[in-house]
Design a protein around this motif. Sequence first.
Motif, PDB file in Angstrom:
ATOM      1  N   GLY A  33       0.795  -1.213   0.000  1.00  0.00           N
ATOM      2  CA  GLY A  33       0.000   0.000   0.000  1.00  0.00           C
ATOM      3  C   GLY A  33       0.828   1.263   0.000  1.00  0.00           C
ATOM      4  O   GLY A  33       1.997   1.281   0.384  1.00  0.00           O
ATOM      5  N   SER A  34       0.202   2.343  -0.444  1.00  0.00           N
ATOM      6  CA  SER A  34       0.783   3.669  -0.401  1.00  0.00           C
ATOM      7  C   SER A  34      -0.353   4.645  -0.120  1.00  0.00           C
ATOM      8  O   SER A  34      -1.517   4.250  -0.093  1.00  0.00           O
ATOM      9  N   GLN A  35      -0.033   5.908   0.105  1.00  0.00           N
ATOM     10  CA  GLN A  35      -1.085   6.834   0.465  1.00  0.00           C
ATOM     11  C   GLN A  35      -0.718   8.268   0.110  1.00  0.00           C
ATOM     12  O   GLN A  35       0.436   8.596  -0.121  1.00  0.00           O
ATOM     13  N   ILE A  36      -1.742   9.092   0.066  1.00  0.00           N
ATOM     14  CA  ILE A  36      -1.589  10.542   0.025  1.00  0.00           C
ATOM     15  C   ILE A  36      -2.123  11.045   1.355  1.00  0.00           C
ATOM     16  O   ILE A  36      -3.299  10.876   1.671  1.00  0.00           O
ATOM     17  N   TYR A  79      -7.742  12.001   2.537  1.00  0.00           N
ATOM     18  CA  TYR A  79      -6.563  11.186   2.255  1.00  0.00           C
ATOM     19  C   TYR A  79      -6.936  10.017   1.362  1.00  0.00           C
ATOM     20  O   TYR A  79      -8.119   9.650   1.250  1.00  0.00           O
ATOM     21  N   LEU A  80      -5.923   9.483   0.715  1.00  0.00           N
ATOM     22  CA  LEU A  80      -6.122   8.389  -0.243  1.00  0.00           C
ATOM     23  C   LEU A  80      -5.217   7.230   0.130  1.00  0.00           C
ATOM     24  O   LEU A  80      -4.048   7.424   0.485  1.00  0.00           O
ATOM     25  N   ILE A  81      -5.760   6.024   0.063  1.00  0.00           N
ATOM     26  CA  ILE A  81      -4.985   4.794   0.239  1.00  0.00           C
ATOM     27  C   ILE A  81      -5.037   4.019  -1.075  1.00  0.00           C
ATOM     28  O   ILE A  81      -6.121   3.783  -1.627  1.00  0.00           O
ATOM     29  N   ASN A  82      -3.885   3.653  -1.572  1.00  0.00           N
ATOM     30  CA  ASN A  82      -3.795   2.918  -2.835  1.00  0.00           C
ATOM     31  C   ASN A  82      -3.146   1.560  -2.574  1.00  0.00           C
ATOM     32  O   ASN A  82      -2.013   1.489  -2.092  1.00  0.00           O
ATOM     33  N   ILE A  83      -3.854   0.487  -2.861  1.00  0.00           N
ATOM     34  CA  ILE A  83      -3.384  -0.873  -2.612  1.00  0.00           C
ATOM     35  C   ILE A  83      -2.986  -1.520  -3.934  1.00  0.00           C
ATOM     36  O   ILE A  83      -3.819  -1.698  -4.827  1.00  0.00           O
ATOM     37  N   GLY A  84      -1.695  -1.851  -4.057  1.00  0.00           N
ATOM     38  CA  GLY A  84      -1.221  -2.567  -5.233  1.00  0.00           C
ATOM     39  C   GLY A  84      -1.444  -4.060  -5.096  1.00  0.00           C
ATOM     40  O   GLY A  84      -1.172  -4.629  -4.035  1.00  0.00           O
ATOM     41  N   ARG A  85      -1.957  -4.692  -6.153  1.00  0.00           N
ATOM     42  CA  ARG A  85      -2.239  -6.135  -6.138  1.00  0.00           C
ATOM     43  C   ARG A  85      -1.436  -6.836  -7.238  1.00  0.00           C
ATOM     44  O   ARG A  85      -1.340  -6.331  -8.359  1.00  0.00           O
ATOM     45  N   VAL A  86      -0.897  -7.989  -6.873  1.00  0.00           N
ATOM     46  CA  VAL A  86      -0.126  -8.774  -7.838  1.00  0.00           C
ATOM     47  C   VAL A  86      -0.473 -10.246  -7.675  1.00  0.00           C
ATOM     48  O   VAL A  86      -0.518 -10.766  -6.547  1.00  0.00           O
ATOM     49  N   ALA A  87      -0.717 -10.906  -8.783  1.00  0.00           N
ATOM     50  CA  ALA A  87      -0.878 -12.365  -8.814  1.00  0.00           C
ATOM     51  C   ALA A  87      -0.032 -12.888  -9.971  1.00  0.00           C
ATOM     52  O   ALA A  87      -0.299 -12.565 -11.135  1.00  0.00           O
ATOM     53  N   LEU A  88       0.999 -13.650  -9.643  1.00  0.00           N
ATOM     54  CA  LEU A  88       1.917 -14.193 -10.641  1.00  0.00           C
ATOM     55  C   LEU A  88       1.733 -15.695 -10.718  1.00  0.00           C
ATOM     56  O   LEU A  88       1.866 -16.394  -9.711  1.00  0.00           O
ATOM     57  N   PRO A 148      -7.543   2.104  -5.538  1.00  0.00           N
ATOM     58  CA  PRO A 148      -7.506   3.352  -4.758  1.00  0.00           C
ATOM     59  C   PRO A 148      -8.816   3.568  -4.005  1.00  0.00           C
ATOM     60  O   PRO A 148      -9.887   3.169  -4.460  1.00  0.00           O
ATOM     61  N   GLU A 149      -8.721   4.201  -2.839  1.00  0.00           N
ATOM     62  CA  GLU A 149      -9.898   4.557  -2.056  1.00  0.00           C
ATOM     63  C   GLU A 149      -9.641   5.896  -1.371  1.00  0.00           C
ATOM     64  O   GLU A 149      -8.616   6.082  -0.723  1.00  0.00           O
ATOM     65  N   VAL A 150     -10.607   6.820  -1.524  1.00  0.00           N
ATOM     66  CA  VAL A 150     -10.491   8.150  -0.937  1.00  0.00           C
ATOM     67  C   VAL A 150     -11.333   8.208   0.337  1.00  0.00           C
ATOM     68  O   VAL A 150     -12.477   7.752   0.365  1.00  0.00           O
ATOM     69  N   PHE A 151     -10.764   8.782   1.390  1.00  0.00           N
ATOM     70  CA  PHE A 151     -11.450   8.922   2.668  1.00  0.00           C
ATOM     71  C   PHE A 151     -11.642  10.420   2.935  1.00  0.00           C
ATOM     72  O   PHE A 151     -10.664  11.165   3.031  1.00  0.00           O
TER      73      PHE A 151
END
Length: 393
Positions: A88-91, A102-111, A125-128
Amino acid sequence: MLDFNKLVQQMQGISHHLAEESVAVRQRLQLAQNLLSQALTDQAGWVAQQQQWRDRLGFTAAAPLEPLDTRRRISPAPLIHTVLATDGSQIAPSHHEIAYCYLINIGRVALHYGQNLQPILDSLPEVFYRPEDLYICRQWGLRTEEWMGYRRTVSETIALAELAALTLSQPASPTLAMVDGSLIYWFLETLPSAARDRLLPPILAAWDQLQTLNIPIVGYLSAARSAEALNFLRLQVCPYPQPDCGTHCSGQTDAAPCHVFDPLRDTSLWATQLQPGERSPLWRSSARILELYGGHAIYFCYVHMGTEIARLEFPAWVAASPTLLETTLSLILAQVQKGYGYPVALAEAHNQAVVRGGDRARFFAVLEQEMIRSGLRNVGTSYKEARKRGSIA
């Protein structure tokens, strides 16, 4: 900007200090190696003492579940398997921006390896912005920025469980779920129970879902700073018949007799004990917060990845199955090899999650357009923020 002429004057003694510290580290490391060998002669006795006095210890000492001289070589990973990861990352919110949110952005990976399946590489992304999202933490004495970080941890775990459920519809293969960092959420210890009740239950529910799917979750710690294994060896250094820190060493910190290893870390010790591709004994963490984890007690081991000693953490149900644990470790080692020293799935999840400067600027530009479209006037940043973004010098 830095004034390097002034900075160099402050750095003149650093090489001498580091040379002295290097000698001290070697002495501490030699002592730790000696105590590790001595503990083998009565490991059961020291474990019993750790269990008896764990609530009176001034430090967190893990309990070994295997002989301390255990060195297990990890088998090669199966050709067909799947690795899932989130990060995750955020603003962060700022009163100087056009809106306090604020914003939380969750990166997803499936290999998917050895399978004719497309990988998943995206972000959620999700804005609060609602008052209950921004200010509920104030009643517990927490800043919004702190609460945002805790919410991010919850979102990462929930997204990982949802990603695991998504892969269930695809052909079955050994599957691993990974997160960056510890599964022991130490920050929960200092939070009021009402705050913990909003954070921990969703995480444990996501773990329950992964357990139902038989998909192990692992926390990968690079450059781990933990000393839980070394703390177990401290019991031998205690000069008192009973290791009751509260009675004998109350008020003492680094001056206590058992602080002979500080600031040594577990990884330094296991770097002298393991060969590339080997793991240490299994340990059960004794962190007090784990009393709230129910059946998800956290176990860990150290693995020589070839480039570093990594600490791997996993719930009890992963450690309870030798086959599942062996497959899990083999998949992690393969990930590190594919990623040239760091798990490729975690690196890609980070890349999907990270919010760069351009993304931040565009986020607030889009928000500004929406506010103007809604009829709001005088939309803009504070004079302080506007002034900091430019210079007349």
